[in-house]
Design a protein around this motif. Structure first.
Motif, PDB file in Angstrom:
ATOM      1  N   ASN A   1      89.337 -24.753  52.949  1.00  0.00           N
ATOM      2  CA  ASN A   1      88.916 -26.150  53.108  1.00  0.00           C
ATOM      3  C   ASN A   1      87.510 -26.191  53.704  1.00  0.00           C
ATOM      4  O   ASN A   1      87.318 -25.888  54.875  1.00  0.00           O
ATOM      5  N   LEU A   2      86.526 -26.574  52.883  1.00  0.00           N
ATOM      6  CA  LEU A   2      85.140 -26.597  53.345  1.00  0.00           C
ATOM      7  C   LEU A   2      84.879 -27.712  54.345  1.00  0.00           C
ATOM      8  O   LEU A   2      83.797 -27.778  54.936  1.00  0.00           O
ATOM      9  N   GLY A   3      85.852 -28.591  54.536  1.00  0.00           N
ATOM     10  CA  GLY A   3      85.711 -29.636  55.537  1.00  0.00           C
ATOM     11  C   GLY A   3      86.387 -29.306  56.849  1.00  0.00           C
ATOM     12  O   GLY A   3      86.373 -30.108  57.777  1.00  0.00           O
ATOM     13  N   SER A   4      86.967 -28.110  56.939  1.00  0.00           N
ATOM     14  CA  SER A   4      87.716 -27.722  58.146  1.00  0.00           C
ATOM     15  C   SER A   4      86.910 -26.713  58.957  1.00  0.00           C
ATOM     16  O   SER A   4      86.765 -25.559  58.540  1.00  0.00           O
ATOM     17  N   PRO A   5      86.386 -27.102  60.122  1.00  0.00           N
ATOM     18  CA  PRO A   5      85.668 -26.137  60.963  1.00  0.00           C
ATOM     19  C   PRO A   5      86.521 -24.916  61.312  1.00  0.00           C
ATOM     20  O   PRO A   5      86.010 -23.801  61.382  1.00  0.00           O
ATOM     21  N   LYS A   6      87.833 -25.158  61.514  1.00  0.00           N
ATOM     22  CA  LYS A   6      88.710 -24.050  61.871  1.00  0.00           C
ATOM     23  C   LYS A   6      88.781 -23.020  60.748  1.00  0.00           C
ATOM     24  O   LYS A   6      88.619 -21.810  60.980  1.00  0.00           O
ATOM     25  N   GLN A   7      89.007 -23.499  59.503  1.00  0.00           N
ATOM     26  CA  GLN A   7      89.105 -22.568  58.384  1.00  0.00           C
ATOM     27  C   GLN A   7      87.771 -21.901  58.092  1.00  0.00           C
ATOM     28  O   GLN A   7      87.706 -20.717  57.758  1.00  0.00           O
ATOM     29  N   ILE A   8      86.683 -22.662  58.248  1.00  0.00           N
ATOM     30  CA  ILE A   8      85.359 -22.074  58.048  1.00  0.00           C
ATOM     31  C   ILE A   8      85.145 -20.953  59.058  1.00  0.00           C
ATOM     32  O   ILE A   8      84.640 -19.874  58.729  1.00  0.00           O
ATOM     33  N   GLY A   9      85.525 -21.214  60.330  1.00  0.00           N
ATOM     34  CA  GLY A   9      85.377 -20.191  61.363  1.00  0.00           C
ATOM     35  C   GLY A   9      86.182 -18.940  61.057  1.00  0.00           C
ATOM     36  O   GLY A   9      85.715 -17.808  61.252  1.00  0.00           O
ATOM     37  N   GLU A  10      87.409 -19.133  60.563  1.00  0.00           N
ATOM     38  CA  GLU A  10      88.257 -17.968  60.235  1.00  0.00           C
ATOM     39  C   GLU A  10      87.630 -17.133  59.126  1.00  0.00           C
ATOM     40  O   GLU A  10      87.633 -15.895  59.183  1.00  0.00           O
ATOM     41  N   ILE A  11      87.074 -17.807  58.115  1.00  0.00           N
ATOM     42  CA  ILE A  11      86.450 -17.084  56.997  1.00  0.00           C
ATOM     43  C   ILE A  11      85.188 -16.365  57.471  1.00  0.00           C
ATOM     44  O   ILE A  11      84.998 -15.163  57.219  1.00  0.00           O
ATOM     45  N   LEU A  12      84.303 -17.097  58.152  1.00  0.00           N
ATOM     46  CA  LEU A  12      83.006 -16.529  58.527  1.00  0.00           C
ATOM     47  C   LEU A  12      83.130 -15.412  59.554  1.00  0.00           C
ATOM     48  O   LEU A  12      82.515 -14.343  59.406  1.00  0.00           O
ATOM     49  N   PHE A  13      83.935 -15.641  60.600  1.00  0.00           N
ATOM     50  CA  PHE A  13      83.899 -14.741  61.747  1.00  0.00           C
ATOM     51  C   PHE A  13      85.046 -13.730  61.781  1.00  0.00           C
ATOM     52  O   PHE A  13      84.895 -12.641  62.327  1.00  0.00           O
ATOM     53  N   THR A  14      86.191 -14.116  61.208  1.00  0.00           N
ATOM     54  CA  THR A  14      87.319 -13.179  61.202  1.00  0.00           C
ATOM     55  C   THR A  14      87.318 -12.331  59.940  1.00  0.00           C
ATOM     56  O   THR A  14      87.340 -11.103  59.993  1.00  0.00           O
ATOM     57  N   LYS A  15      87.247 -13.011  58.775  1.00  0.00           N
ATOM     58  CA  LYS A  15      87.330 -12.259  57.526  1.00  0.00           C
ATOM     59  C   LYS A  15      86.028 -11.547  57.187  1.00  0.00           C
ATOM     60  O   LYS A  15      86.026 -10.358  56.856  1.00  0.00           O
ATOM     61  N   LEU A  16      84.893 -12.285  57.258  1.00  0.00           N
ATOM     62  CA  LEU A  16      83.617 -11.698  56.853  1.00  0.00           C
ATOM     63  C   LEU A  16      82.888 -11.005  58.001  1.00  0.00           C
ATOM     64  O   LEU A  16      81.924 -10.274  57.771  1.00  0.00           O
ATOM     65  N   GLY A  17      83.331 -11.250  59.226  1.00  0.00           N
ATOM     66  CA  GLY A  17      82.743 -10.551  60.364  1.00  0.00           C
ATOM     67  C   GLY A  17      81.320 -10.947  60.693  1.00  0.00           C
ATOM     68  O   GLY A  17      80.563 -10.149  61.267  1.00  0.00           O
ATOM     69  N   LEU A  18      80.929 -12.191  60.395  1.00  0.00           N
ATOM     70  CA  LEU A  18      79.577 -12.641  60.726  1.00  0.00           C
ATOM     71  C   LEU A  18      79.430 -12.781  62.244  1.00  0.00           C
ATOM     72  O   LEU A  18      80.426 -13.037  62.933  1.00  0.00           O
ATOM     73  N   PRO A  19      78.238 -12.625  62.752  1.00  0.00           N
ATOM     74  CA  PRO A  19      78.067 -12.716  64.219  1.00  0.00           C
ATOM     75  C   PRO A  19      78.330 -14.124  64.741  1.00  0.00           C
ATOM     76  O   PRO A  19      77.933 -15.112  64.112  1.00  0.00           O
ATOM     77  N   ILE A  20      78.989 -14.202  65.886  1.00  0.00           N
ATOM     78  CA  ILE A  20      79.249 -15.497  66.535  1.00  0.00           C
ATOM     79  C   ILE A  20      78.003 -15.913  67.297  1.00  0.00           C
ATOM     80  O   ILE A  20      77.539 -15.194  68.184  1.00  0.00           O
ATOM     81  N   VAL A  21      77.438 -17.055  66.956  1.00  0.00           N
ATOM     82  CA  VAL A  21      76.185 -17.524  67.564  1.00  0.00           C
ATOM     83  C   VAL A  21      76.453 -18.243  68.879  1.00  0.00           C
ATOM     84  O   VAL A  21      75.795 -18.009  69.882  1.00  0.00           O
ATOM     85  N   LYS A  22      77.436 -19.151  68.877  1.00  0.00           N
ATOM     86  CA  LYS A  22      77.815 -19.838  70.111  1.00  0.00           C
ATOM     87  C   LYS A  22      79.253 -20.320  69.974  1.00  0.00           C
ATOM     88  O   LYS A  22      79.815 -20.319  68.874  1.00  0.00           O
ATOM     89  N   LYS A  23      79.827 -20.756  71.110  1.00  0.00           N
ATOM     90  CA  LYS A  23      81.217 -21.191  71.126  1.00  0.00           C
ATOM     91  C   LYS A  23      81.315 -22.656  71.533  1.00  0.00           C
ATOM     92  O   LYS A  23      80.420 -23.202  72.179  1.00  0.00           O
ATOM     93  N   THR A  24      82.420 -23.275  71.151  1.00  0.00           N
ATOM     94  CA  THR A  24      82.695 -24.657  71.547  1.00  0.00           C
ATOM     95  C   THR A  24      83.261 -24.678  72.957  1.00  0.00           C
ATOM     96  O   THR A  24      83.499 -23.627  73.564  1.00  0.00           O
ATOM     97  N   ALA A  25      83.513 -25.880  73.487  1.00  0.00           N
ATOM     98  CA  ALA A  25      84.047 -26.023  74.840  1.00  0.00           C
ATOM     99  C   ALA A  25      85.412 -25.366  74.986  1.00  0.00           C
ATOM    100  O   ALA A  25      85.792 -24.933  76.073  1.00  0.00           O
ATOM    101  N   THR A  26      86.164 -25.277  73.878  1.00  0.00           N
ATOM    102  CA  THR A  26      87.506 -24.678  73.950  1.00  0.00           C
ATOM    103  C   THR A  26      87.476 -23.172  73.711  1.00  0.00           C
ATOM    104  O   THR A  26      88.526 -22.527  73.689  1.00  0.00           O
TER     105      THR A  26
END
Length: 923
Positions: A574-599
């Motif tokens: 879901n390209l409208g879901s920040p959560k799913q985008i985060g899972e794809i970018l940072f968990t599956k593809l291993g892209l570097p984490i630039v910054k984090k949210t308050a949670t």
């Protein structure tokens, strides 16, 4: 026999509210005093109104509390206290004690915990406890003997047990459960993700308690249930954090403790107060020490009428002393009597009540007038319902009012008269004689504050009138104004009219005392308001079919982009879901984490994706999807729905009192934010068209902010470039790179252009390096060379920051004040941001003044020459006209001449025109 009262004031809650509610007042030594003024007024009024025998004002102490030990992230994201407020803490403590109040500040606990402990002690000793606060967390303390009051709410609020349940949907003994589920973003206490007040209240009602909600977690369906289950391990800690402690050790922190006798209200320390008021320049409060008369509410005190920034103003007449008489006009005899009064008044206020917020479609329900503060009349015209009285016929009333409304010699005032001008125009009445507008008076005086009539009356008069919600309710239960009881409607509308006159008596002298502010108000803002109404009323023609075609094409392109994104990701998501985008970018593809949210989750906001897009294809694809989706939903889908069926045109609303720089903003729809850097964005402008026999003409100031920079800085190099008609970016490149003018490369010119515009916006070496894609050291070298060659610009920037820190504002060429609340902030990034604003605001503000002056000059010439050309849009530094083909030559010659001639700067102003069948072609 009634119980004695223990009054507990949440000093920490009211500190910020007093600070933000008050003008920027200063004492004789230049120290800020606005919050102190507000506190004196609040504490004086509370003592007089409540009649308590025992009381305390409780503040948060410095340093960590036990909650920080439990949860190190507690309040971690709360911004630091503004230095202007911090400087007033000690004086506030001093004056509260002089006013006879015990003051309590206990290290290691919060003010809430001290209040909770004292409240329970008060109950146990037979007191009725009243807590003055604006903090919803303290609703958990309410019992049959404990009540909350919020004197700063509009209207003032009192919450007993029934009131808490009515407001929050849960009883006081379930407020802790309610707060735990919601969390508290201000204190950085997580709750259940995406659970707001309605869901929290619903769950507590349905399952009885937080424990009941936790027990039923597996049965709660949907995303909410999923989020609840994720939060189960956290909720006990959350409940612990939001629970007010009721058994704190307060010993050693108050004289005479233990026992409530330590909280006995004392007599005023008159000698101490006289000294305090004298030191801080509180002339009005000082008078109360020698006279029985009470001062007007301190909220009415506005900055001085003199040019002295630090002088205390004289307050207006006490609102409570104004004799109020409101008439409800139900006969022609009353109407004629009021018309005679209006014709005799040197200035009269009026206000329309309508059935819609859309000015082009709004119909009058009633109209009110005032010829002096406190004296007003309401004419109900279209109220309905079984209890509505017989009303005068609308058409006949308007026919009798029309000569006065259209009389330019009969001077009128209102609050946001542009709206009322439209409403009258819908009835065939062309308003004339609009001399003043309190919204614009406030905007010119203090653009950084709110300008609603309600806020202005509270801030400058200390008055609280009926609100629209008081009459009509809120949300789904809101009723139309036509169904409001006529007596209440009359009071509401009469208040609006006569408070408008009352405000004018306070605001206008302050403007009139300053030549620059007078010019901005009288010669720029007032005439601009009339022209904006004409532009809005004219509207702009839009090709709905073209937009629908574009929308379809964008939809096809988005489907294609989604498939491309899935291919890169290796799976659909879901390209409208920040959560799913985060899972794809940072968990599956291993892209570097630039910054984090308050949670603590990896952020996928635009800034992060833009940085990642420089190296990775998927973030770039997601950004493109977001941009096209926004373009489709905001413009190609929505614009056809915003075409007025009666005119076939789009009628935007230009908000005149929003941007602190003086710039206009556009809404419903926003015509100023149509993206033009992409081909798809520019195509939207193709749908803005001229009717048959007409063309659209765009007239745009060329490099206006750079020209203003040259004028203000008086830098010889910049002045020479513009005076000689050089390409200023090429001239800058020649200076910075030491290259002959005719040998400057296109890349050097591009660099110089970025430097020119970047420095206007306060860009540093880091920002320039990012913009140019170069090393930071190289960017710093470019900036250093620039300032060496253009020393006048550097001098202007340095002097402007010093001046802004001293005054709290900067000014445009024409005298508009651009306030900078954070310019002396103790927070480094905020202060740096304000310094950048100080450099840019005079240029952006002067550009805003110039385009408004251009609108006025061009419209006056169009009227004088009897031309059929109409101004249809204003977008930043651009004016757009709908021009009959027979008038094209005149417009192409005269409009640029008029725009260039509105001000005599040290460099020539240049306006360029383009012509086309649509807006895009006209560029």
């Amino acid at each position: 026999m009634s119980k004695p009262i223990l009054l507990l004031v949440d000093g920490s809650s009211f500190l910020y509210r007093a600070f933000h509610a008050m003008p920027d007042l200063r004492g004789p030594d230049g120290a800020p005093t606005g919050a102190v003024h507000g506190f004196v007024a609040m504490m004086t009024k509370l003592r007089d109104d409540i009649g308590a025998e025992h009381a305390a004002c409780i503040f948060d102490a410095k340093g960590p509390t036990f909650r920080d030990e439990w949860f190190p992230e507690y309040k971690a994201h709360r911004p630091p206290m503004p230095p202007e407020l911090r400087a007033q803490i000690e004086p506030i403590h001093e004056v509260v004690k002089l006013l006879g109040w015990p003051v309590l500040e206990v290290p290691g606990i919060e003010a809430d915990d001290a209040i909770g402990t004292l409240a329970r002690m008060g109950e146990a000793s037979g007191h009725a406890v009243v807590i003055a606060t604006g903090d919803k967390d303290l609703a958990q303390l309410v019992t049959p003997d404990v009540t909350l009051i919020n004197t700063m709410a509009k209207p003032p609020e009192r919450l007993d047990e029934a009131g808490v349940e009515a407001k929050f949907g849960v009883a006081p003994n379930r407020i802790i459960d309610y707060l735990t589920l919601m969390g508290d973003a201000v204190d950085n206490v997580p709750g259940v993700e995406k659970v707001g007040p309605k869901t929290a209240a619903k769950w507590v009602q349905e399952y009885g308690s937080l424990d009941g909600v936790i027990a039923a977690a597996d049965a709660i369906k949907g995303v909410a249930g999923e989020n609840l289950r994720k939060a189960l391990d956290w909720l006990p800690q959350g409940r612990r954090l939001v629970t007010v402690k009721l058994d704190c050790d307060l010993s050693g922190h108050m004289d005479g403790w233990p026992g409530l006798e330590a909280l006995k209200l004392r007599e005023l320390d008159k000698a101490g107060l006289i000294d305090f008021y004298t030191r801080n320049g509180f002339k009005t409060w000082l008078k109360t020490m020698t006279t029985e008369a009470k001062p007007a509410s301190t909220a009415a005190m506005a900055p001085a009428v003199t040019g002295d920034l630090f002088a205390e103003p004289e307050p207006p007449a006490d609102a409570a002393q104004i004799e109020r008489h409101y008439d409800t006009v139900l006969s022609f005899e009353q109407l004629d009597a009021w018309l005679a009064r209006l014709r005799a008044a040197p200035l009269a206020a009026f206000d329309t009540e309508t059935d819609s917020l859309d000015p082009m479609r709004a119909r009058i329900v009633g109209i009110s007038f005032a010829d002096r503060p406190g004296q007003a009349a309401y004419i109900p015209l279209r109220h309905e319902g079984p209890d509505a009285p017989e009303q005068l016929p609308l058409d006949e009333v308007l026919a009798r009012l029309k000569p006065w409304l259209e009389d330019a010699a009969a001077l009128k005032i209102g609050q946001n008269l542009k709206y009322d001008r439209h409403v009258l125009a819908n009835q065939g009445i062309a308003l004339a004689g609009a001399a003043h507008d309190t919204m614009l008076e406030s905007y010119v005086l203090e653009a950084h504050k709110t300008h609603s009539l309600e806020a202005l009356a509270e801030r400058h008069l200390g008055r609280h009138g009926l609100s629209y919600e008081d009459l009509c309710g809120k949300g789904a239960h809101q009723i139309p104004f036509a169904q409001v009881d006529v007596a209440k409607a009359s009071t509401y509308s009469c208040e609006d009219s006569e408070m408008c006159l009352h405000l004018h008596e306070v605001l206008w002298p302050r403007i009139e005392a300053d030549a620059g502010l007078t010019r901005v108000y009288r010669d720029i803002e007032i005439p601009t308001a009339e022209i904006l109404a004409r532009i809005e009323r004219q509207g702009v023609l839009v090709d709905a079919a073209k937009l629908q075609t574009q929308s379809h094409e964008l939809g096809q392109r988005l489907l294609q982009l989604e498939q491309e994104a899935y291919a890169i990701a290796g799976q659909p998501f879901n390209l409208g879901s920040p959560k799913q985008i985060g899972e794809i970018l940072f968990t599956k593809l291993g892209l570097p984490i630039v910054k984090k949210t308050a949670t603590g989750a990896a952020s996928t906001d635009e800034e992060v994706l833009s940085e990642l897009a420089l190296e990775f294809p998927l973030p770039a694809k997601i950004l493109e999807v977001r941009a096209l989706s926004k373009l489709k939903s905001t413009y190609t889908d929505k614009l056809p729905l915003q075409i007025n069926p009666a005119t076939g045109r789009i009628h935007t609303n230009y908000a005149q009192a929003v941007a602190v720089t003086g710039r206009l903003s556009s809404n419903e729809p926003n015509l100023q934010n149509i993206p033009i850097r992409t081909a798809e964005g520019r195509r939207v402008r193709e749908a803005f068209i001229a009717p048959p026999g007409f063309r659209l003409v765009s007239a745009d100031y060329s490099q206006i902010e750079l020209r203003i920079m040259a004028h203000i800085s008086e830098d010889p190099g910049l002045l020479r470039a513009f005076q000689e008609g050089q390409d200023v970016h090429r001239a800058t490149a020649s200076e910075v790179f030491g290259t002959p003018l005719d040998e400057v490369s296109s890349e050097q010119r591009r660099y110089a252009k970025t430097i020119n515009f970047g420095l206007i916006y306060g860009m540093g070496a880091f920002g320039l390096a990012q913009s140019l894609g170069i090393e930071q050291k190289a960017a710093k070298d470019y900036i250093d060379r620039y300032f060496t060659r253009f020393a006048g610009v550097k001098r202007y920037m340095d002097e402007t920051k010093v001046e802004a820190k001293a005054k709290g504002y900067v000014e445009t060429v024409f005298g508009r004040r651009l306030w900078l609340p954070e310019i002396n902030s103790g927070n480094g990034p905020r202060r740096a941001g304000a310094e950048r604003q100080a450099i840019n605001a005079p240029m952006q503000g002067t550009a805003a003044d110039l385009i408004k002056l251009a609108m006025i000059a061009v419209q006056r010439e169009l009227d004088a020459a009897g031309k059929a050309t109409k101004m249809v849009m204003q977008v930043h530094d651009e004016l757009v006209f709908e021009v009959p083909e027979a008038e094209l030559d005149w417009v192409k010659t005269e409009v640029p001449r008029l725009m260039a001639g509105v001000a005599a700067l040290k460099v020539p102003l240049l306006a360029e025109v383009g012509v086309g069948a649509n807006w895009d072609e006209a560029h």
